[in-house]
Design an enzyme around this catalytic site. Sequence first.
Site, PDB file in Angstrom:
ATOM      1  N   SER A  16     -59.770  96.290  89.811  1.00 50.18           N
ATOM      2  CA  SER A  16     -59.324  97.409  88.969  1.00 50.18           C
ATOM      3  C   SER A  16     -57.836  97.715  89.194  1.00 50.18           C
ATOM      4  CB  SER A  16     -60.186  98.654  89.190  1.00 50.18           C
ATOM      5  OG  SER A  16     -59.978  99.205  90.462  1.00 50.18           O
ATOM      6  N   ASN A  17     -57.344  97.544  90.402  1.00 46.33           N
ATOM      7  CA  ASN A  17     -55.899  97.702  90.619  1.00 46.33           C
ATOM      8  C   ASN A  17     -55.127  96.597  89.908  1.00 46.33           C
ATOM      9  OD1 ASN A  17     -55.027  99.997  92.450  1.00 46.33           O
ATOM     10  ND2 ASN A  17     -56.823  99.204  93.534  1.00 46.33           N
ATOM     11  N   MET A  97     -59.363  90.581 100.386  1.00 49.78           N
ATOM     12  CA  MET A  97     -60.004  90.916 101.655  1.00 49.78           C
ATOM     13  C   MET A  97     -59.910  89.779 102.669  1.00 49.78           C
ATOM     14  SD  MET A  97     -60.537  93.926 100.873  1.00 49.78           S
ATOM     15  CE  MET A  97     -61.605  94.834 101.963  1.00 49.78           C
ATOM     16  N   LEU A 100     -53.875  87.584 106.305  1.00 46.95           N
ATOM     17  CA  LEU A 100     -52.941  86.487 106.064  1.00 46.95           C
ATOM     18  C   LEU A 100     -52.273  86.089 107.379  1.00 46.95           C
ATOM     19  CD1 LEU A 100     -51.509  87.983 102.786  1.00 46.95           C
ATOM     20  CD2 LEU A 100     -52.795  85.823 102.956  1.00 46.95           C
ATOM     21  N   ASN A 114     -49.062  95.527  99.512  1.00 52.10           N
ATOM     22  CA  ASN A 114     -50.513  95.737  99.529  1.00 52.10           C
ATOM     23  C   ASN A 114     -50.798  97.191  99.188  1.00 52.10           C
ATOM     24  OD1 ASN A 114     -53.319  95.295 100.201  1.00 52.10           O
ATOM     25  ND2 ASN A 114     -52.950  96.355 102.142  1.00 52.10           N
ATOM     26  N   HIS A 116     -53.561 100.213 100.126  1.00 49.80           N
ATOM     27  CA  HIS A 116     -54.588 100.524 101.124  1.00 49.80           C
ATOM     28  C   HIS A 116     -55.083 101.944 100.864  1.00 49.80           C
ATOM     29  CE1 HIS A 116     -56.626 100.138 104.994  1.00 49.80           C
ATOM     30  NE2 HIS A 116     -56.280 101.396 105.220  1.00 49.80           N
ATOM     31  N   ASP A 152     -51.818  96.287 107.986  1.00 47.91           N
ATOM     32  CA  ASP A 152     -51.622  97.650 107.458  1.00 47.91           C
ATOM     33  C   ASP A 152     -50.507  98.408 108.176  1.00 47.91           C
ATOM     34  OD1 ASP A 152     -53.762  97.150 105.738  1.00 47.91           O
ATOM     35  OD2 ASP A 152     -55.227  98.004 107.117  1.00 47.91           O
ATOM     36  N   ALA A 180     -56.322 107.472  91.966  1.00 52.52           N
ATOM     37  CA  ALA A 180     -54.915 107.667  92.360  1.00 52.52           C
ATOM     38  C   ALA A 180     -54.213 106.324  92.557  1.00 52.52           C
ATOM     39  CB  ALA A 180     -54.843 108.495  93.641  1.00 52.52           C
ATOM     40  N   GLU A 181     -54.951 105.336  93.062  1.00 52.69           N
ATOM     41  CA  GLU A 181     -54.364 104.006  93.269  1.00 52.69           C
ATOM     42  C   GLU A 181     -53.849 103.425  91.959  1.00 52.69           C
ATOM     43  OE1 GLU A 181     -56.629 101.164  95.658  1.00 52.69           O
ATOM     44  OE2 GLU A 181     -57.828 102.792  96.461  1.00 52.69           O
TER      45      GLU A 181
HETATM   46  C1  GAR Z   1     -59.094  99.334  96.582  1.00 50.58           C
HETATM   47  O1  GAR Z   1     -59.581 100.620  96.921  1.00 50.58           O
HETATM   48  C2  GAR Z   1     -58.030  98.892  97.567  1.00 50.58           C
HETATM   49  O2  GAR Z   1     -57.207  99.935  98.002  1.00 50.58           O
HETATM   50  C3  GAR Z   1     -58.888  98.398  98.697  1.00 50.58           C
HETATM   51  O3  GAR Z   1     -59.936  97.695  98.064  1.00 50.58           O
HETATM   52  C4  GAR Z   1     -60.175  98.267  96.779  1.00 50.58           C
HETATM   53  C5  GAR Z   1     -60.079  97.176  95.751  1.00 50.58           C
HETATM   54  O4  GAR Z   1     -60.497  97.646  94.503  1.00 50.58           O
HETATM   55  N1  GAR Z   1     -58.158  97.561  99.587  1.00 50.58           N
HETATM   56  C6  GAR Z   1     -58.353  97.539 100.896  1.00 50.58           C
HETATM   57  O5  GAR Z   1     -59.190  98.211 101.466  1.00 50.58           O
HETATM   58  C7  GAR Z   1     -57.426  96.606 101.659  1.00 50.58           C
HETATM   59  N2  GAR Z   1     -57.539  96.825 103.045  1.00 50.58           N
HETATM   60  P1  GAR Z   1     -60.141  96.843  93.185  1.00 50.58           P
HETATM   61  O6  GAR Z   1     -60.588  95.407  93.403  1.00 50.58           O
HETATM   62  O7  GAR Z   1     -60.920  97.507  92.102  1.00 50.58           O
HETATM   63  O8  GAR Z   1     -58.644  96.940  92.977  1.00 50.58           O
END
Ligand code: GAR
Length: 196
Positions: A16-17, A97, A100, A114, A116, A152, A180-181
């Site tokens: 989704s991001n 996930m 690296l 990234n 987080h 992180d 919010a992301e």
């Molecule tokens: C998001 O909440 C992102 O911040 C998190 O995984 C989700 C991915 O959602 N990332 C982490 O936790 C990285 N450590 P998405 O696939 O819908 O973007």
Amino acid sequence: MASRTRVAILISGRGSNMQALIEAARAADYPGEVVLVVSSRGDAPGLSVAREAGVATVVVDHVRFRRENRDREAYDAELHHELTKANIGFVCLAGFMRILSDGFVRKWEGRIVNIHPSLLPAFRGLKPQAQALAAGVKVSGCTVHYVVPELDAGPSIAQAEVPVLPDDTEATLSARILEAEHTLYPQALKTALSRL
Ligand code: GAR
């Protein structure tokens, strides 16, 4: 107009991001164009979202590497190869996930970010939303940061706060942070690209 930076997005799941970044980068004045999505999993739902949006996709399948006893360096070498083949100038991790390797991160340092789901430096690592609930904080959020070898721990580019409500579960807090992301990441990428 000056040439736009060629951006790759690395995913492992929903994407989704990734979708928010692809949509934002459609604006004519956005400083980057999303030209490649790389997934660590062949079954990531984000892959079909990317294809429908007309973005090229490639799978660097972490299960195949494990089966073939190929290590993290070999995986990251293939990842690097895919990125350079596509002439990528900037990399966004979006729910990617995998950790690296230091060598890979050094090759891309300053050109890899990234997102987080916590207000770093609070709650690094896995399940940051559950960590926030367990800690009893009243405010959490998300951070877009440069990727450095330590997990992180890279410099923050932008953060957004969201409230933690008394009856929140991991699912409700995660959903509020995710919303919010989707606003934060495109803004932060624009900031990072404007610094190149
Ligand atoms: C998001 O909440 C992102 O911040 C998190 O995984 C989700 C991915 O959602 N990332 C982490 O936790 C990285 N450590 P998405 O696939 O819908 O973007």
